[in-house]
Motif scaffolding. Structure first.
Motif, PDB file in Angstrom:
ATOM      1  N   CYS A 562       0.851  -1.193   0.000  1.00 27.90           N
ATOM      2  CA  CYS A 562       0.000   0.000   0.000  1.00 27.90           C
ATOM      3  C   CYS A 562       0.887   1.244   0.000  1.00 27.90           C
ATOM      4  CB  CYS A 562      -0.899  -0.003   1.243  1.00 27.90           C
ATOM      5  SG  CYS A 562      -1.931   1.464   1.392  1.00 27.90           S
ATOM      6  N   SER A 563       0.653   2.145  -0.921  1.00 35.28           N
ATOM      7  CA  SER A 563       1.447   3.375  -1.017  1.00 35.28           C
ATOM      8  C   SER A 563       1.205   4.268   0.212  1.00 35.28           C
ATOM      9  CB  SER A 563       1.048   4.141  -2.281  1.00 35.28           C
ATOM     10  OG  SER A 563       1.474   5.475  -2.211  1.00 35.28           O
ATOM     11  N   PRO A 564       2.238   4.986   0.676  1.00 39.58           N
ATOM     12  CA  PRO A 564       2.050   5.931   1.801  1.00 39.58           C
ATOM     13  C   PRO A 564       0.964   6.974   1.514  1.00 39.58           C
ATOM     14  CG  PRO A 564       4.382   5.645   1.334  1.00 39.58           C
ATOM     15  CD  PRO A 564       3.640   4.925   0.264  1.00 39.58           C
ATOM     16  N   LEU A 565       0.860   7.386   0.242  1.00 38.66           N
ATOM     17  CA  LEU A 565      -0.167   8.384  -0.112  1.00 38.66           C
ATOM     18  C   LEU A 565      -1.565   7.789   0.002  1.00 38.66           C
ATOM     19  CD1 LEU A 565       1.449  10.077  -3.246  1.00 38.66           C
ATOM     20  CD2 LEU A 565       1.287  11.007  -0.948  1.00 38.66           C
ATOM     21  N   ASN A 566      -1.678   6.515  -0.349  1.00 40.99           N
ATOM     22  CA  ASN A 566      -2.981   5.857  -0.302  1.00 40.99           C
ATOM     23  C   ASN A 566      -3.437   5.618   1.131  1.00 40.99           C
ATOM     24  OD1 ASN A 566      -5.084   5.049  -1.866  1.00 40.99           O
ATOM     25  ND2 ASN A 566      -4.397   2.933  -2.092  1.00 40.99           N
ATOM     26  N   GLU A 596       7.216   1.641   6.950  1.00 42.15           N
ATOM     27  CA  GLU A 596       7.425   2.207   8.289  1.00 42.15           C
ATOM     28  C   GLU A 596       7.191   3.723   8.289  1.00 42.15           C
ATOM     29  OE1 GLU A 596      10.964   1.948  11.642  1.00 42.15           O
ATOM     30  OE2 GLU A 596      11.343   1.308   9.587  1.00 42.15           O
ATOM     31  N   ASN A 597       7.742   4.416   7.301  1.00 46.56           N
ATOM     32  CA  ASN A 597       7.593   5.881   7.244  1.00 46.56           C
ATOM     33  C   ASN A 597       6.140   6.294   7.005  1.00 46.56           C
ATOM     34  OD1 ASN A 597      10.264   6.298   7.703  1.00 46.56           O
ATOM     35  ND2 ASN A 597      10.828   6.622   5.563  1.00 46.56           N
ATOM     36  N   ALA A 598       5.408   5.508   6.203  1.00 44.16           N
ATOM     37  CA  ALA A 598       4.005   5.830   5.947  1.00 44.16           C
ATOM     38  C   ALA A 598       3.186   5.749   7.225  1.00 44.16           C
ATOM     39  CB  ALA A 598       3.437   4.868   4.903  1.00 44.16           C
ATOM     40  N   LEU A 599       3.498   4.767   8.065  1.00 40.93           N
ATOM     41  CA  LEU A 599       2.769   4.615   9.332  1.00 40.93           C
ATOM     42  C   LEU A 599       2.991   5.794  10.260  1.00 40.93           C
ATOM     43  CD1 LEU A 599       3.372   0.855  10.167  1.00 40.93           C
ATOM     44  CD2 LEU A 599       1.211   1.911   9.581  1.00 40.93           C
ATOM     45  N   MET A 600       4.194   6.324  10.249  1.00 44.19           N
ATOM     46  CA  MET A 600       4.541   7.391  11.197  1.00 44.19           C
ATOM     47  C   MET A 600       4.171   8.787  10.683  1.00 44.19           C
ATOM     48  SD  MET A 600       5.687   5.843  13.751  1.00 44.19           S
ATOM     49  CE  MET A 600       5.133   4.161  13.577  1.00 44.19           C
ATOM     50  N   THR A 627      14.391   0.815   8.235  1.00 45.25           N
ATOM     51  CA  THR A 627      14.863   1.881   7.328  1.00 45.25           C
ATOM     52  C   THR A 627      14.209   3.221   7.650  1.00 45.25           C
ATOM     53  OG1 THR A 627      13.138   1.402   5.718  1.00 45.25           O
ATOM     54  CG2 THR A 627      15.218   0.214   5.461  1.00 45.25           C
ATOM     55  N   GLY A 628      13.192   3.217   8.483  1.00 48.98           N
ATOM     56  CA  GLY A 628      12.460   4.458   8.773  1.00 48.98           C
ATOM     57  C   GLY A 628      12.804   5.011  10.137  1.00 48.98           C
ATOM     58  N   TYR A 629      11.797   5.648  10.760  1.00 53.73           N
ATOM     59  CA  TYR A 629      12.067   6.300  12.051  1.00 53.73           C
ATOM     60  C   TYR A 629      10.947   5.997  13.048  1.00 53.73           C
ATOM     61  CZ  TYR A 629       8.856   9.781  10.047  1.00 53.73           C
ATOM     62  OH  TYR A 629       7.791  10.399   9.466  1.00 53.73           O
ATOM     63  N   SER A 630      10.452   4.771  12.998  1.00 57.02           N
ATOM     64  CA  SER A 630       9.330   4.419  13.877  1.00 57.02           C
ATOM     65  C   SER A 630       9.778   4.366  15.329  1.00 57.02           C
ATOM     66  CB  SER A 630       8.722   3.093  13.459  1.00 57.02           C
ATOM     67  OG  SER A 630       9.679   2.080  13.527  1.00 57.02           O
ATOM     68  N   SER A 631       8.817   4.645  16.192  1.00 56.50           N
ATOM     69  CA  SER A 631       9.062   4.634  17.630  1.00 56.50           C
ATOM     70  C   SER A 631       8.406   3.382  18.200  1.00 56.50           C
ATOM     71  CB  SER A 631       8.454   5.899  18.244  1.00 56.50           C
ATOM     72  OG  SER A 631       8.061   5.670  19.553  1.00 56.50           O
ATOM     73  N   LEU A 632       9.094   2.742  19.119  1.00 64.06           N
ATOM     74  CA  LEU A 632       8.531   1.538  19.727  1.00 64.06           C
ATOM     75  C   LEU A 632       7.241   1.856  20.478  1.00 64.06           C
ATOM     76  CD1 LEU A 632      11.692  -0.300  21.096  1.00 64.06           C
ATOM     77  CD2 LEU A 632      10.306  -0.920  19.145  1.00 64.06           C
ATOM     78  N   ALA A 633       7.176   3.091  21.020  1.00 63.74           N
ATOM     79  CA  ALA A 633       5.974   3.505  21.750  1.00 63.74           C
ATOM     80  C   ALA A 633       4.758   3.506  20.824  1.00 63.74           C
ATOM     81  CB  ALA A 633       6.175   4.902  22.329  1.00 63.74           C
ATOM     82  N   TYR A 634       4.973   3.917  19.572  1.00 64.95           N
ATOM     83  CA  TYR A 634       3.877   3.911  18.593  1.00 64.95           C
ATOM     84  C   TYR A 634       3.659   2.501  18.043  1.00 64.95           C
ATOM     85  CZ  TYR A 634       3.426   8.974  18.439  1.00 64.95           C
ATOM     86  OH  TYR A 634       3.175  10.281  18.758  1.00 64.95           O
ATOM     87  N   ASP A 646      13.940  -5.439   6.414  1.00 63.56           N
ATOM     88  CA  ASP A 646      14.397  -5.003   5.095  1.00 63.56           C
ATOM     89  C   ASP A 646      15.624  -5.796   4.645  1.00 63.56           C
ATOM     90  OD1 ASP A 646      14.070  -2.859   2.970  1.00 63.56           O
ATOM     91  OD2 ASP A 646      16.182  -2.594   3.517  1.00 63.56           O
ATOM     92  N   ARG A 647      15.723  -5.992   3.319  1.00 63.04           N
ATOM     93  CA  ARG A 647      16.818  -6.785   2.729  1.00 63.04           C
ATOM     94  C   ARG A 647      18.195  -6.205   3.019  1.00 63.04           C
ATOM     95  NH1 ARG A 647      15.624  -8.278  -2.062  1.00 63.04           N
ATOM     96  NH2 ARG A 647      13.484  -7.507  -2.103  1.00 63.04           N
ATOM     97  N   SER A 648      18.272  -4.900   3.324  1.00 64.33           N
ATOM     98  CA  SER A 648      19.583  -4.271   3.542  1.00 64.33           C
ATOM     99  C   SER A 648      20.288  -4.837   4.773  1.00 64.33           C
ATOM    100  CB  SER A 648      19.414  -2.759   3.702  1.00 64.33           C
ATOM    101  OG  SER A 648      18.554  -2.468   4.788  1.00 64.33           O
ATOM    102  N   PHE A 649      19.505  -5.428   5.719  1.00 60.40           N
ATOM    103  CA  PHE A 649      20.124  -6.011   6.919  1.00 60.40           C
ATOM    104  C   PHE A 649      20.579  -7.455   6.692  1.00 60.40           C
ATOM    105  CE2 PHE A 649      17.239  -2.750   8.643  1.00 60.40           C
ATOM    106  CZ  PHE A 649      18.149  -2.026   9.394  1.00 60.40           C
ATOM    107  N   ILE A 650      20.140  -8.051   5.572  1.00 57.14           N
ATOM    108  CA  ILE A 650      20.397  -9.484   5.324  1.00 57.14           C
ATOM    109  C   ILE A 650      21.541  -9.703   4.353  1.00 57.14           C
ATOM    110  CG2 ILE A 650      19.313 -11.600   4.377  1.00 57.14           C
ATOM    111  CD1 ILE A 650      18.170 -10.638   7.063  1.00 57.14           C
ATOM    112  N   GLN A 651      21.710  -8.756   3.425  1.00 59.49           N
ATOM    113  CA  GLN A 651      22.600  -9.017   2.290  1.00 59.49           C
ATOM    114  C   GLN A 651      24.050  -9.311   2.680  1.00 59.49           C
ATOM    115  OE1 GLN A 651      21.761  -5.565  -0.026  1.00 59.49           O
ATOM    116  NE2 GLN A 651      23.098  -4.207   1.138  1.00 59.49           N
ATOM    117  N   ASP A 652      24.538  -8.790   3.811  1.00 57.47           N
ATOM    118  CA  ASP A 652      25.948  -9.012   4.196  1.00 57.47           C
ATOM    119  C   ASP A 652      26.117 -10.107   5.246  1.00 57.47           C
ATOM    120  OD1 ASP A 652      26.838  -7.064   2.440  1.00 57.47           O
ATOM    121  OD2 ASP A 652      26.536  -5.466   3.901  1.00 57.47           O
ATOM    122  N   ILE A 653      25.049 -10.796   5.608  1.00 54.29           N
ATOM    123  CA  ILE A 653      25.148 -11.926   6.554  1.00 54.29           C
ATOM    124  C   ILE A 653      25.655 -13.135   5.752  1.00 54.29           C
ATOM    125  CG2 ILE A 653      23.722 -13.549   7.891  1.00 54.29           C
ATOM    126  CD1 ILE A 653      22.033 -11.163   8.775  1.00 54.29           C
TER     127      ILE A 653
END
Length: 743
Positions: A562-566, A596-600, A627-634, A646-653
């Motif tokens: 789902c797009s953030p705009l939608n 994550e950014n769309a939610l916040m 990759t975003g800035y979500s808060s655990l409280a939210y 996100d794949r960016s955390f997996i690619q170098d494992i």
């Protein structure tokens, strides 16, 4: 003879003599009496008119001038009336008048008239002042009359009856009082009724003055001693003289009235001219105000787009004729919408004022033009000798923007993206240069913001391509051609089966071939097509779920992005419900993936919408986590089911130990929040094994399968599902087969 007495050279008798003297039978010429009355009325009208002119005179000099004209008219009218009245007097004796005494009577008339005009000139004329002045004026008129009578020389002796003498003085005072009171009333009138009233008042006053005259004449008796011969009076010479005096007086008074009327008209014209000038001045001020409104921005007091275009056109003409360079700098404040959404529009307005001040303080001189185009868009127009000056200007603004701004009790630093186009190399017209600067700005935003870019030809090519793609995407959505869904399996590590599919849109373009979302999603978002595109994906995914059920895959779920705009649209929950009902699919088989950014972005509204979607029975997944800035409280408040790493955390494992620790921490945290974990981008068996060992729930990636169309999905699913049953070959399958069929 009766009792006689003398006062001021006048003889008074209480009764006429019985014998020895002849009482002369004196008469008046009716024509000359009427002429005298006419002169009196005209004199009174002139006086009332002059009093009005004095009241409306606009300066002291004009007041004095009209006061003296009024004095002359009144004195001339009264004196001429008296003179004509005396010539109307016919006695059977020879009568002549002493010139010095006659002239002296005129002087008295002037003094009485001056007192009358002075009284009428008072700004606030009270009834008491009218009474006081009327005594002086009345006595003056009576004195003029009796001095004029004293100028009479004849063989007969003149006697006066005291009672009529006193009555004549009383009439003179009464006429003066009525004149003052009427004039006071007539000061501020205008129109036809006012003029008619003035005529009536003049007739009344003329009657009063001539009444005084003939009352005085009634008190007058000529007594001829016995033995004196009677002589007929020369009526024709009296008539001629009376006419001459009357006509001259009327001409003088008429000229004065005409002058007053002309002055009144001139004054009205002057007033009209002043009013017109005042209106023109007001119109000029209104035009200036409208021009200010039309060409200036009310919030920042910078010129607006219209004002900018006007100056831009003038500068372009100047540079085209004389040669030289111009630079157009387009500025956009980065993430300004967040300020409006979080702190409110008032805070946003205050911020724009500060930013406008920063930009204005960065320019070099008054020749540089700064404009606000609306929202958080600013534009600069500068003269320059080489393109480096434009770069320095942009860098100066970006440096100035880094100064912290105090706003709503917070200290913040804003950044700006800048696009630059140059005249003449990037365009020759206002529209072309502005459009090219906007393209350069778009490039700056796309490059991560807080930067500057000059326009280049490839930007125009890309913009043209994007415009073409936008039109073709509209056509593809309208005609339902070219768009398709590909599905990537999501493997359940607990059951060893594929339990979900991620729906990924593809576009089979007639010219550019097979396009992935990165090529057209941003275009859809920028041009208002994203809601329609997301809705198409949603409906298509639900239809394919129905098809999979018919093929025996009743438990498979599909995850749709789902797009953030939608996500900001209230209609989304209704659209999801309609798509599920239309396809006849159970809601629990659909999962909505949101970033994550769309939610916040707007947490309060997002929370309401997500709860509505969960109430339908649809699952929710947070995509690209980390990759975003979500808060655990939210995060713990959101009604989520799944978290996708996100794949960016997996690619170098397994090489990057820090990434391994982060992934472990995310899995533990997600399970603490009762969320299932999906890891995307899994391409090696080592990554798979690491995730399985650390409790990850689902994996997705090229190790299992690339995204495939629905028609090719069942064989791929069967192959993946059989691997776990033959556990030993999974390694060989993944390593040997993965590079051919799965890559």
């Amino acid at each position: 003879m009766g009792h006689a007495m003398e006062w001021l050279g006048l003889h008074f008798i209480t009764s006429l003599p019985d014998s020895g003297q002849i009482i002369l039978n004196c008469v008046h010429d009716p024509f000359l009496v009427l002429l005298a009355y006419l002169v009196a009325c005209v004199g009174c009208f002139a006086t009332l008119d002059m009093a009005e002119r004095v009241a409306h005179a606009e300066n002291h000099t004009s007041q004095i001038r009209w006061r003296w004209v009024g004095t002359g008219c009144l004195a001339g009218g009264i004196w001429a009336m008296h003179f004509v009245g005396m010539l109307a007097f016919q006695a059977p004796v020879e009568v002549h008048y002493q010139l010095p005494v006659t002239v002296f009577s005129l002087v008295i008339a002037l003094l009485a008239s001056w007192l009358a005009m002075r009284t009428l000139s008072l700004p606030d004329l009270s009834v008491r002042q009218c009474f006081k002045s009327s005594i002086g004026i009345g006595l003056g008129i009576a004195t003029m009359h009796y001095v004029g009578m004293a100028a009479m020389r004849t063989n007969a002796v003149a006697y006066y009856q005291p009672d009529l003498f006193v009555l004549s003085i009383a009439i003179a005072i009464g006429a003066a009082l009525i004149a003052l009171l009427l004039s006071r009333h007539l000061r501020n009138g205008m129109g036809m009724f006012h003029q008619l009233f003035k005529y009536g008042a003049s007739l009344l006053l003329g009657g009063g003055i001539i009444g005084m005259h003939f009352t005085a004449m009634a008190a007058f008796n000529l007594v001829l001693p016995s033995g004196q011969a009677l002589q007929p009076s020369n009526a024709s010479s009296h008539l001629q003289l009376a006419l001459t005096v009357a006509v001259m007086t009327l001409l003088i008074i008429g000229s004065s009235i005409s002058a007053a009327l002309a002055d009144k008209k001139l004054q009205h014209k002057d007033h009209d001219l002043q009013r017109v000038n005042s209106l023109l001045s007001q119109l000029d001020q209104a035009r200036m105000s409208l021009q200010q409104v039309a060409h200036y921005d009310a919030l920042t007091n910078l010129i607006n787009r219209r004002g900018f275009n006007q100056i831009f056109a003038e500068k372009l003409m100047e540079k085209t004729n004389e040669g030289g360079m111009l630079a157009v700098l387009f500025l956009d404040i980065d993430h300004f919408k967040r300020i409006n959404d979080s702190l409110g529009h008032d805070a946003g307005d205050e911020l724009l004022k500060v930013i406008a001040g920063h930009i204005k303080s960065s320019i070099r001189s008054h020749d540089d033009v700064v404009a606000r185009f609306g929202g958080d868009e600013f534009c600069l127009l500068i003269d320059l000798h080489d393109r480096e000056e434009a770069r320095q200007m942009a860098q100066r603004i970006m440096l100035k923007m880094k100064e912290p701004i105090e706003l709503a009790g917070r200290r913040m630093v804003m950044t700006t993206s800048i696009g630059i186009s140059l005249f003449p190399e990037d365009g020759k017209t206002c529209e072309e240069l502005l459009k090219n600067a906007d393209l350069a700005l778009y490039q700056s935003k796309g490059s991560g913001r807080n930067g500057l870019n000059f326009f280049s030809a490839n930007l125009k090519t890309r913009a043209t391509l994007e415009l073409q793609l936008e039109e073709e995407l509209r056509h593809a959505l309208r005609e339902d051609t070219g768009l398709m869904l590909y599905y990537q399996p999501i493997y359940d590590l607990k059951t060893g089966q594929v339990s979900k599919l991620e729906a990924l849109i593809r576009w089979q373009h007639p010219v550019h071939g097979f396009l992935v979302p990165d090529r057209f999603i941003a275009i859809a978002e920028a041009n208002g097509l994203i809601a329609e595109l997301d809705n198409w994906v949603l409906r298509k995914a639900c239809e394919d779920l129905g098809e999979l059920s018919r093929q025996g895959c009743e438990e498979l779920k599909i995850a749709v992005n789902c797009s953030p705009l939608n996500l900001a649209r209230e209609e989304l929950a209704d659209e999801i419900e309609r798509a599920l009902r239309s396809a006849g699919v159970a809601p629990h088989r659909l999962e909505l993936e949101v970033t994550e950014n769309a939610l916040m972005g707007n947490i309060a509204n997002t929370l309401v919408l997500l709860r509505q979607i969960r109430a339908l029975g649809v699952s929710l997944s947070i995509d690209d986590f980390g990759t975003g800035y979500s808060s655990l409280a939210y995060l713990k408040r959101l009604p989520l089911n799944t978290l996708k790493i996100d794949r960016s955390f997996i690619q170098d494992i397994p090489k990057a130990t820090q990434d391994m620790e982060i992934v472990q921490a995310i899995i533990v945290m997600a399970h603490t929040l009762h969320l299932q974990v999906v890891t995307e981008g899994v391409e090696t068996f080592e990554q798979y094994q690491f995730l399985e060992n650390h409790g990850c729930d689902f994996v997705q990636g090229y190790l299992l399968s690339r995204p495939v169309p629905l028609a090719e999905l069942l064989p791929v699913l069967n192959e993946i599902n059989q691997r776990k049953h033959t556990y030993t070959p999974i390694t060989s399958l993944s390593l040997a087969h993965g590079t051919t069929a799965l890559m």
